[in-house]
Enzyme design. Structure first.
Site, mmCIF file in Angstrom:
data_model
loop_
_atom_site.group_PDB
_atom_site.id
_atom_site.type_symbol
_atom_site.label_atom_id
_atom_site.label_comp_id
_atom_site.label_asym_id
_atom_site.label_seq_id
_atom_site.Cartn_x
_atom_site.Cartn_y
_atom_site.Cartn_z
ATOM 1 N N ARG A 247 29.471 -71.943 -36.505
ATOM 2 C CA ARG A 247 30.628 -71.044 -36.526
ATOM 3 C C ARG A 247 31.162 -70.798 -35.120
ATOM 4 O O ARG A 247 32.378 -70.767 -34.897
ATOM 5 C CB ARG A 247 30.248 -69.716 -37.175
ATOM 6 C CG ARG A 247 31.404 -68.719 -37.268
ATOM 7 C CD ARG A 247 30.958 -67.426 -37.893
ATOM 8 N NE ARG A 247 30.541 -67.631 -39.273
ATOM 9 C CZ ARG A 247 29.815 -66.763 -39.969
ATOM 10 N NH1 ARG A 247 29.408 -65.639 -39.401
ATOM 11 N NH2 ARG A 247 29.495 -67.027 -41.227
ATOM 12 N N LYS B 264 25.032 -70.794 -44.357
ATOM 13 C CA LYS B 264 24.497 -70.351 -45.646
ATOM 14 C C LYS B 264 25.589 -70.320 -46.715
ATOM 15 O O LYS B 264 25.391 -70.804 -47.834
ATOM 16 C CB LYS B 264 23.854 -68.964 -45.483
ATOM 17 C CG LYS B 264 22.653 -68.949 -44.544
ATOM 18 C CD LYS B 264 21.968 -67.606 -44.499
ATOM 19 C CE LYS B 264 22.793 -66.551 -43.814
ATOM 20 N NZ LYS B 264 22.997 -66.849 -42.364
ATOM 21 N N THR B 265 26.729 -69.756 -46.374
ATOM 22 C CA THR B 265 27.843 -69.742 -47.332
ATOM 23 C C THR B 265 28.331 -71.153 -47.626
ATOM 24 O O THR B 265 28.621 -71.501 -48.778
ATOM 25 C CB THR B 265 29.003 -68.886 -46.790
ATOM 26 O OG1 THR B 265 28.516 -67.567 -46.492
ATOM 27 C CG2 THR B 265 30.124 -68.795 -47.796
ATOM 28 N N THR C 95 20.293 -62.286 -43.667
ATOM 29 C CA THR C 95 19.978 -62.417 -42.249
ATOM 30 C C THR C 95 18.713 -61.650 -41.892
ATOM 31 O O THR C 95 18.248 -61.731 -40.757
ATOM 32 C CB THR C 95 21.148 -61.892 -41.395
ATOM 33 O OG1 THR C 95 21.446 -60.542 -41.786
ATOM 34 C CG2 THR C 95 22.390 -62.752 -41.603
#
Length: 348
Positions: free
Chosen positions: A229, A76-77, A170
């Site tokens: 991640r 998302k980032t 989230t």
């Protein structure tokens, strides 16, 4: 490349972002893609955003507000960085808990230049007052400032430059309906298939200058819980073991040894995931058991269990939610090598 002002803003915000060490954050930033062409996975969302960016650029308008939902670590980032890069504007970073009152929100909004991108992480944690002041900024590009006290108080309408709000959450269910309805494009990011993670880990290994065999890339990808991640973190840890215990090359055998040392099993479950399932199996005969009881038994907050551990267990079929509580599935018993208890059938 982002502008100098964008780089300064990004660097400052990154150093303040909690949750990882400085070294981990440095590698995370280095591995982060900056263009749509480098972003692997989420093809439908990526294609839609690419069209929206192209249309907005042709008109010279800011991109419509975007809401990105999904579990942590799915990009998302990174997507916010890419949108700012593709639009050729500055990215400003903020987080919901950090904006405590409307004065802080006004300070952030007045710094925005035309068409800039403002990224607010965990937007569901904004206070009600801040959220209500954000409505007019999103729709009318203005903020209200109260000047004076008592009977002499006046409400001033302060215009701001048209901008794009990219928000991440989230927990979509905690967003209010008025906030959700103000986003022009809500998108939910899903877990990645192993093939997409293989492409990501191979790209990351190239950026790190780390030799990685194809079978090792597949092994790491299968155990990464469908999350970019995590696959990058496992790659960095496998590189550490390869450099100390081997010749620096991550082979299939070296990746398996590293992942076993890290307590990551063949399904991507770590020690806490297995503890979660074993508590249900061994202490409560497989369930159902309430989430509050599990939180007390595991000494973990309820939110952590619901947001961090349960989504992957539910998606992979290890856990089931019922009206009476959580239940360990047959798949969980088979994976952990436990005998499933016989349950009494229904009488009617």
């Amino acid at each position: 490349m982002l502008s100098e002002r964008s780089s300064m803003t990004t660097e400052k915000s990154e150093t303040l972002k909690p949750g990882a060490g400085v070294e981990e954050r440095r590698y995370e930033i280095a591995l982060r893609p900056s263009r749509f062409d480098d972003f692997v996975g989420q093809d439908k969302i990526k294609d839609n955003l690419r069209i929206m960016v192209e249309a907005a650029s042709r008109r010279g308008d800011p991109l419509d507000h975007v809401l990105l939902c999904g579990p942590p670590g799915l990009g998302k980032t990174t997507m916010a960085y890419i949108l700012a890069e593709e639009m050729g504007v500055t990215l400003h970073l903020a987080s919901g808990p950090a904006i405590e009152h409307k004065g802080q929100l006004a300070a952030i909004l007045t710094q925005l230049e035309p068409r800039d991108v403002l990224f607010i992480d965990e937007i569901h944690r904004l206070t009600a007052v801040v959220e209500e002041n954000l409505y007019s900024a999103m729709e009318d590009f203005r903020i209200e400032v109260v000047h004076g006290d008592g009977p002499y108080a006046q409400t001033l309408q302060l215009p701001i430059h048209p901008f794009t709000l990219v928000a991440a959450t989230t927990r979509t269910g905690l967003l209010t309906n008025p906030m959700r309805s103000r986003f022009g494009y809500p998108a939910r990011l899903d877990y990645y298939p192993p093939e997409a993670l293989e492409s990501i880990v191979s790209r990351s290994a190239g950026l790190l200058g780390c030799p990685l065999d194809a079978p090792a890339a597949g092994e790491i990808s299968r155990r990464a819980r469908g999350t970019p991640r995590i696959v990058n973190r496992l790659l960095r840890r496998a590189r550490d073991f390869a450099e100390v215990l081997g010749d620096g090359r991550i082979t299939h055998e070296m990746s398996r040894e590293a992942l076993e040392r890290l307590d990551v099993d063949s399904a991507g479950l770590d020690e806490m995931d297995r503890r979660y399932l074993l508590v249900i199996m061994e202490h409560y005969d497989g369930g159902p058991v309430g989430i509050e009881t599990l939180a007390a038994a595991l000494s973990e907050p309820r939110d952590t269990l619901e947001d961090v551990y349960e989504p992957y267990l539910l998606q992979q079929g290890f856990l089931a939610r019922t009206a009476r509580g959580r239940v360990a599935t047959r798949h969980a018993y088979e994976h952990l090598g436990r005998q499933e208890p016989k349950r009494q059938g229904r009488l009617f």
